[in-house]
Design an enzyme around this catalytic site. Structure first.
Site, mmCIF file in Angstrom:
data_model
loop_
_atom_site.group_PDB
_atom_site.id
_atom_site.type_symbol
_atom_site.label_atom_id
_atom_site.label_comp_id
_atom_site.label_asym_id
_atom_site.label_seq_id
_atom_site.Cartn_x
_atom_site.Cartn_y
_atom_site.Cartn_z
ATOM 1 N N TYR A 1 -11.283 89.323 37.097
ATOM 2 C CA TYR A 1 -11.775 88.225 37.688
ATOM 3 C C TYR A 1 -13.460 88.372 37.324
ATOM 4 C CZ TYR A 1 -7.728 86.652 40.282
ATOM 5 O OH TYR A 1 -6.574 86.111 40.792
ATOM 6 N N GLY A 2 -14.123 87.093 37.122
ATOM 7 C CA GLY A 2 -15.474 87.128 36.850
ATOM 8 C C GLY A 2 -15.916 86.282 35.708
#
Length: 69
Positions: A53-54
């Site tokens: 995630y990111g």
């Protein structure tokens, strides 16, 4: 908030899970902190995160925000 056992462990997790995929790329840290605070107030203790995630903010950004919180 009702809680249920996680698998065969004694750990109890909330029936609702807070997804954090957008923490970082679409949700600034300050706003993420507000969301996390509201989830905690609602007795949500199950937070979905993944080391990928990111997005464009960089992998691991979500975990960094949660760690800072």
């Amino acid at each position: 908030m009702d809680h249920r056992p996680l698998g065969r462990t004694a750990l109890q997790v909330s029936e609702l899970c807070l997804g954090t995929m957008n923490f970082g790329p679409a949700t600034a840290q300050a706003e993420a902190f507000q969301i996390l605070d509201r989830a905690l107030d609602a007795d949500i203790n199950f937070i979905d995160t993944a080391n990928q995630y990111g997005g464009n903010a960089g992998v691991g950004t979500t975990e960094t925000i949660i760690g800072n919180w």
